[in-house]
Motif scaffolding. Structure first.
Motif, mmCIF file in Angstrom:
data_model
loop_
_atom_site.group_PDB
_atom_site.id
_atom_site.type_symbol
_atom_site.label_atom_id
_atom_site.label_comp_id
_atom_site.label_asym_id
_atom_site.label_seq_id
_atom_site.Cartn_x
_atom_site.Cartn_y
_atom_site.Cartn_z
ATOM 1 N N ARG A 89 0.832 -1.190 0.000
ATOM 2 C CA ARG A 89 0.000 0.000 0.000
ATOM 3 C C ARG A 89 0.871 1.246 0.000
ATOM 4 N NH1 ARG A 89 -4.890 -0.201 2.191
ATOM 5 N NH2 ARG A 89 -5.096 1.814 1.157
ATOM 6 N N TYR A 90 0.533 2.172 -0.892
ATOM 7 C CA TYR A 90 1.267 3.424 -0.944
ATOM 8 C C TYR A 90 0.375 4.628 -0.626
ATOM 9 C CZ TYR A 90 -0.888 3.406 -5.594
ATOM 10 O OH TYR A 90 -1.785 3.336 -6.635
ATOM 11 N N GLY A 91 -0.951 4.421 -0.615
ATOM 12 C CA GLY A 91 -1.879 5.517 -0.381
ATOM 13 C C GLY A 91 -1.742 6.176 0.981
ATOM 14 N N PRO A 92 -1.836 5.401 2.078
ATOM 15 C CA PRO A 92 -1.774 6.025 3.408
ATOM 16 C C PRO A 92 -0.474 6.780 3.666
ATOM 17 C CG PRO A 92 -2.624 3.783 3.553
ATOM 18 C CD PRO A 92 -2.128 3.959 2.156
ATOM 19 N N ARG A 93 0.652 6.171 3.320
ATOM 20 C CA ARG A 93 1.943 6.798 3.625
ATOM 21 C C ARG A 93 2.225 8.016 2.745
ATOM 22 N NH1 ARG A 93 6.016 1.588 4.526
ATOM 23 N NH2 ARG A 93 4.888 0.700 6.311
ATOM 24 N N LEU A 94 1.978 7.878 1.448
ATOM 25 C CA LEU A 94 2.294 8.981 0.547
ATOM 26 C C LEU A 94 1.375 10.173 0.774
ATOM 27 C CD1 LEU A 94 4.068 10.029 -1.643
ATOM 28 C CD2 LEU A 94 2.690 8.824 -3.353
ATOM 29 N N SER A 95 0.091 9.911 1.004
ATOM 30 C CA SER A 95 -0.827 11.012 1.273
ATOM 31 C C SER A 95 -0.467 11.706 2.594
ATOM 32 C CB SER A 95 -2.275 10.517 1.308
ATOM 33 O OG SER A 95 -2.430 9.481 2.257
ATOM 34 N N PHE A 96 -0.061 10.917 3.585
ATOM 35 C CA PHE A 96 0.361 11.509 4.863
ATOM 36 C C PHE A 96 1.636 12.333 4.669
ATOM 37 C CE2 PHE A 96 2.412 11.612 9.014
ATOM 38 C CZ PHE A 96 1.352 11.942 9.843
ATOM 39 N N ALA A 97 2.554 11.841 3.833
ATOM 40 C CA ALA A 97 3.793 12.585 3.558
ATOM 41 C C ALA A 97 3.486 13.915 2.863
ATOM 42 C CB ALA A 97 4.724 11.737 2.692
ATOM 43 N N LEU A 98 2.498 13.924 1.979
ATOM 44 C CA LEU A 98 2.102 15.169 1.316
ATOM 45 C C LEU A 98 1.564 16.179 2.327
ATOM 46 C CD1 LEU A 98 0.317 13.743 -1.862
ATOM 47 C CD2 LEU A 98 2.395 15.140 -1.833
ATOM 48 N N ILE A 99 0.777 15.706 3.275
ATOM 49 C CA ILE A 99 0.237 16.599 4.312
ATOM 50 C C ILE A 99 1.364 17.140 5.188
ATOM 51 C CG2 ILE A 99 -1.282 16.734 6.323
ATOM 52 C CD1 ILE A 99 -2.992 14.544 4.999
ATOM 53 N N ALA A 100 2.296 16.260 5.551
ATOM 54 C CA ALA A 100 3.428 16.698 6.379
ATOM 55 C C ALA A 100 4.272 17.734 5.631
ATOM 56 C CB ALA A 100 4.283 15.491 6.768
ATOM 57 N N ALA A 101 4.499 17.511 4.329
ATOM 58 C CA ALA A 101 5.271 18.461 3.531
ATOM 59 C C ALA A 101 4.548 19.799 3.433
ATOM 60 C CB ALA A 101 5.522 17.890 2.133
ATOM 61 N N THR A 102 3.218 19.752 3.292
ATOM 62 C CA THR A 102 2.436 20.995 3.241
ATOM 63 C C THR A 102 2.542 21.759 4.551
ATOM 64 O OG1 THR A 102 0.888 19.978 1.686
ATOM 65 C CG2 THR A 102 0.117 21.932 2.877
ATOM 66 N N ALA A 103 2.477 21.029 5.670
ATOM 67 C CA ALA A 103 2.619 21.671 6.981
ATOM 68 C C ALA A 103 3.999 22.320 7.120
ATOM 69 C CB ALA A 103 2.393 20.651 8.089
ATOM 70 N N ALA A 104 5.041 21.628 6.647
ATOM 71 C CA ALA A 104 6.396 22.168 6.744
ATOM 72 C C ALA A 104 6.543 23.426 5.880
ATOM 73 C CB ALA A 104 7.409 21.106 6.292
ATOM 74 N N ILE A 105 6.005 23.390 4.666
ATOM 75 C CA ILE A 105 6.057 24.572 3.793
ATOM 76 C C ILE A 105 5.276 25.721 4.418
ATOM 77 C CG2 ILE A 105 5.338 25.497 1.549
ATOM 78 C CD1 ILE A 105 5.832 22.684 0.408
ATOM 79 N N GLY A 106 4.120 25.394 5.008
ATOM 80 C CA GLY A 106 3.324 26.417 5.673
ATOM 81 C C GLY A 106 4.079 27.086 6.815
ATOM 82 N N LEU A 107 4.824 26.291 7.576
ATOM 83 C CA LEU A 107 5.598 26.851 8.694
ATOM 84 C C LEU A 107 6.716 27.768 8.178
ATOM 85 C CD1 LEU A 107 5.848 23.724 11.022
ATOM 86 C CD2 LEU A 107 4.526 25.810 11.432
ATOM 87 N N VAL A 108 7.334 27.390 7.073
ATOM 88 C CA VAL A 108 8.368 28.245 6.483
ATOM 89 C C VAL A 108 7.759 29.571 6.024
ATOM 90 C CG1 VAL A 108 9.971 28.490 4.549
ATOM 91 C CG2 VAL A 108 9.832 26.319 5.784
ATOM 92 N N ILE A 109 6.575 29.481 5.396
ATOM 93 C CA ILE A 109 5.898 30.703 4.953
ATOM 94 C C ILE A 109 5.550 31.587 6.142
ATOM 95 C CG2 ILE A 109 3.771 31.579 3.905
ATOM 96 C CD1 ILE A 109 3.840 29.161 2.027
ATOM 97 N N LEU A 110 5.091 30.974 7.225
ATOM 98 C CA LEU A 110 4.769 31.749 8.425
ATOM 99 C C LEU A 110 6.010 32.431 8.994
ATOM 100 C CD1 LEU A 110 2.274 29.416 10.337
ATOM 101 C CD2 LEU A 110 1.758 31.512 9.105
ATOM 102 N N TRP A 111 7.132 31.748 8.915
ATOM 103 C CA TRP A 111 8.383 32.324 9.418
ATOM 104 C C TRP A 111 8.806 33.533 8.576
ATOM 105 C CZ3 TRP A 111 13.617 31.905 7.368
ATOM 106 C CH2 TRP A 111 14.577 32.375 8.261
ATOM 107 N N LEU A 112 8.505 33.478 7.263
ATOM 108 C CA LEU A 112 8.874 34.568 6.371
ATOM 109 C C LEU A 112 7.841 35.699 6.349
ATOM 110 C CD1 LEU A 112 10.098 32.467 3.297
ATOM 111 C CD2 LEU A 112 11.539 33.673 4.966
#
Length: 220
Positions: free
Chosen positions: A4-27
């Motif tokens: 199965r690749y759905g649960p892990r990859l979709s979760f990784a996309l959400i985590a990456a979005t959260a990380a990008i969001g935090l960088v944007i908030l910092w800037l």
């Protein structure tokens, strides 16, 4: 047990979005705001603080992940759904990816970058239809996933013929939405456009399944 690749990859996309969001908030400068609600043409009409906006988007993405994750277990005894899990995972990932792209696009408002969210939404919706249409014929009869009409549920052959025929229709709709998102069709992009594509596909698939069912009855 199938890979199965759905649960892990979709979760990784959400985590990456959260990380990008935090960088944007910092800037982002103090007092920056981001859109959290949009009109039918994806024009922002309600704003919140950047932190609040990030929490809303990540909360929505997490809720979507939990829904998809829970559904597969609610129907774990459904042999047809279990055989169709690769298609289920693909739909899960592409839908999550589209919402993640919209989340990042919204968060970039906090640093003064205004992306055409209507076009982005149209393109990502098109990618979703392309991905699903490419695999539609692989969905086995089940109680949740696929084109479920009274006629596809009543006859396995009708199910298979309907899904094989409708796959290219989904692909064409996806291409149309992507082209509209890039301004190639000269159409205003927004919820109305996507709803028209979806309604057209719904009516076609519904009618086609009835037509195939009638053919099967005539042969019988």
């Amino acid at each position: 047990m199938q890979h199965r690749y759905g649960p892990r990859l979709s979760f990784a996309l959400i985590a990456a979005t959260a990380a990008i969001g935090l960088v944007i908030l910092w800037l982002a400068p103090a007092g920056a705001v981001v859109p959290v609600h949009f009109s039918g043409r994806w024009v922002p009409d309600r704003f919140a603080t950047a932190w609040h906006g990030l929490l809303i988007w990540i909360g929505m993405l997490t809720a979507l992940w939990l829904v998809f994750y829970g559904i597969q277990y609610c129907f774990r005894s459904d042999v047809g759904l279990q055989a169709s899990l690769p298609v289920y995972d693909l739909a899960w990932i592409t839908l999550t990816a589209g919402l993640c792209a919209l989340a990042v696009g919204s968060m970039e408002y906090a640093v003064g970058i205004k992306i055409a969210l209507a076009s982005l939404n149209s393109v990502m919706s098109g990618v979703f239809f392309l991905a699903v249409g490419n695999c539609l014929g692989k969905i086995r009869p089940n109680r949740f996933l696929g084109i479920r009409t009274p006629w596809t549920k009543a006859n396995v052959r009708v199910w298979e013929r309907t899904h094989r025929t409708c796959g290219p229709i989904f692909i064409l709709a996806g291409i149309g939405l992507i082209a509209a998102g890039f301004g190639m069709l000269g159409l205003p992009v927004g919820l109305k456009l996507i709803n028209c594509f979806m309604l057209g596909m719904l009516l076609f698939c519904y009618g086609l399944s009835w037509f195939y069912w009638r053919q099967e009855r005539t042969r019988g």
